[in-house]
Design a protein around this motif. Structure first.
Motif, mmCIF file in Angstrom:
data_model
loop_
_atom_site.group_PDB
_atom_site.id
_atom_site.type_symbol
_atom_site.label_atom_id
_atom_site.label_comp_id
_atom_site.label_asym_id
_atom_site.label_seq_id
_atom_site.Cartn_x
_atom_site.Cartn_y
_atom_site.Cartn_z
ATOM 1 N N TRP A 13 13.033 -99.904 -7.645
ATOM 2 C CA TRP A 13 13.649 -98.934 -8.539
ATOM 3 C C TRP A 13 14.937 -98.386 -7.910
ATOM 4 N N GLY A 14 14.958 -98.206 -6.606
ATOM 5 C CA GLY A 14 16.162 -97.739 -5.926
ATOM 6 C C GLY A 14 17.319 -98.715 -6.084
ATOM 7 N N GLU A 17 18.536 -98.244 -9.520
ATOM 8 C CA GLU A 17 19.241 -96.965 -9.554
ATOM 9 C C GLU A 17 20.651 -97.098 -8.976
ATOM 10 N N CYS A 18 20.806 -97.860 -7.902
ATOM 11 C CA CYS A 18 22.143 -98.086 -7.320
ATOM 12 C C CYS A 18 23.067 -98.769 -8.316
ATOM 13 N N ILE A 20 22.795 -98.661 -11.600
ATOM 14 C CA ILE A 20 23.074 -97.676 -12.651
ATOM 15 C C ILE A 20 24.136 -96.690 -12.184
ATOM 16 N N PHE A 21 24.023 -96.217 -10.942
ATOM 17 C CA PHE A 21 25.011 -95.272 -10.415
ATOM 18 C C PHE A 21 26.384 -95.926 -10.290
ATOM 19 N N SER A 24 27.998 -95.989 -13.633
ATOM 20 C CA SER A 24 28.126 -94.672 -14.273
ATOM 21 C C SER A 24 29.566 -94.193 -14.337
ATOM 22 N N VAL A 53 18.254 -90.171 -15.033
ATOM 23 C CA VAL A 53 17.819 -91.238 -14.123
ATOM 24 C C VAL A 53 17.719 -90.688 -12.698
ATOM 25 N N ALA A 54 18.716 -89.901 -12.295
ATOM 26 C CA ALA A 54 18.718 -89.356 -10.931
ATOM 27 C C ALA A 54 17.536 -88.420 -10.705
ATOM 28 N N SER A 57 14.203 -90.274 -10.641
ATOM 29 C CA SER A 57 14.101 -90.971 -9.360
ATOM 30 C C SER A 57 13.748 -90.011 -8.238
ATOM 31 N N SER A 85 19.233 -89.469 -4.501
ATOM 32 C CA SER A 85 19.056 -89.082 -5.900
ATOM 33 C C SER A 85 19.555 -87.662 -6.146
#
Length: 127
Positions: A13-14, A17-18, A20-21, A24, A53-54, A57, A85
């Motif tokens: 998931w991390g 998340e990276c 997605i960030f 962004s 999301v942040a 997480s 996060s």
């Protein structure tokens, strides 16, 4: 030592998340230009998605830290995930530092080293 599936899933998931960030900034800046040209208000909605999301997480990494502590696994990875996060959750401008911290945390999450316990010895006792 037991390897936790939660740590592995949190690391995966991390990585997501990276990514997605990383996108962004482009999405938010693109929406800001679109709002200026078309007189709309889409930037807030896009920003809210990335902030959600942040913060989701952040909760996941807190749960991961608790479970890692319970099973005597090093909590360095989850703590770095919490910090990364939280950096993005405070401000999207902190996306790059958040990505760097998350990547280091992901490496530690995948490793799942046992926690080092402090043991007092005769040499550390005051004389």
């Amino acid at each position: 030592m037991k390897r936790l599936k939660l740590n592995t899933l949190s690391a995966v998931w991390g990585i997501i998340e990276c990514v997605i960030f990383a996108i962004s900034w482009f999405v938010i800046i693109g929406d800001a230009f679109g709002d200026a040209v078309n007189k709309t208000h889409n930037t807030g909605s896009a920003g809210n998605f990335f902030y959600a999301v942040a913060w989701i997480s952040l909760v996941l990494f807190i749960i991961c830290a608790i479970q890692s502590h319970r099973y005597d696994i090093s909590i360095v990875g989850p703590v770095l995930g919490i910090i990364g996060s939280a950096l993005f959750g405070v401000s999207a401008a902190m996306a790059f530092p958040a990505i760097v911290v998350l990547i280091v945390g992901i490496v530690f999450l995948f490793l799942q080293h046992p926690a080092k316990k402090y043991q007092a010895t005769k040499n550390t006792v005051a004389k």
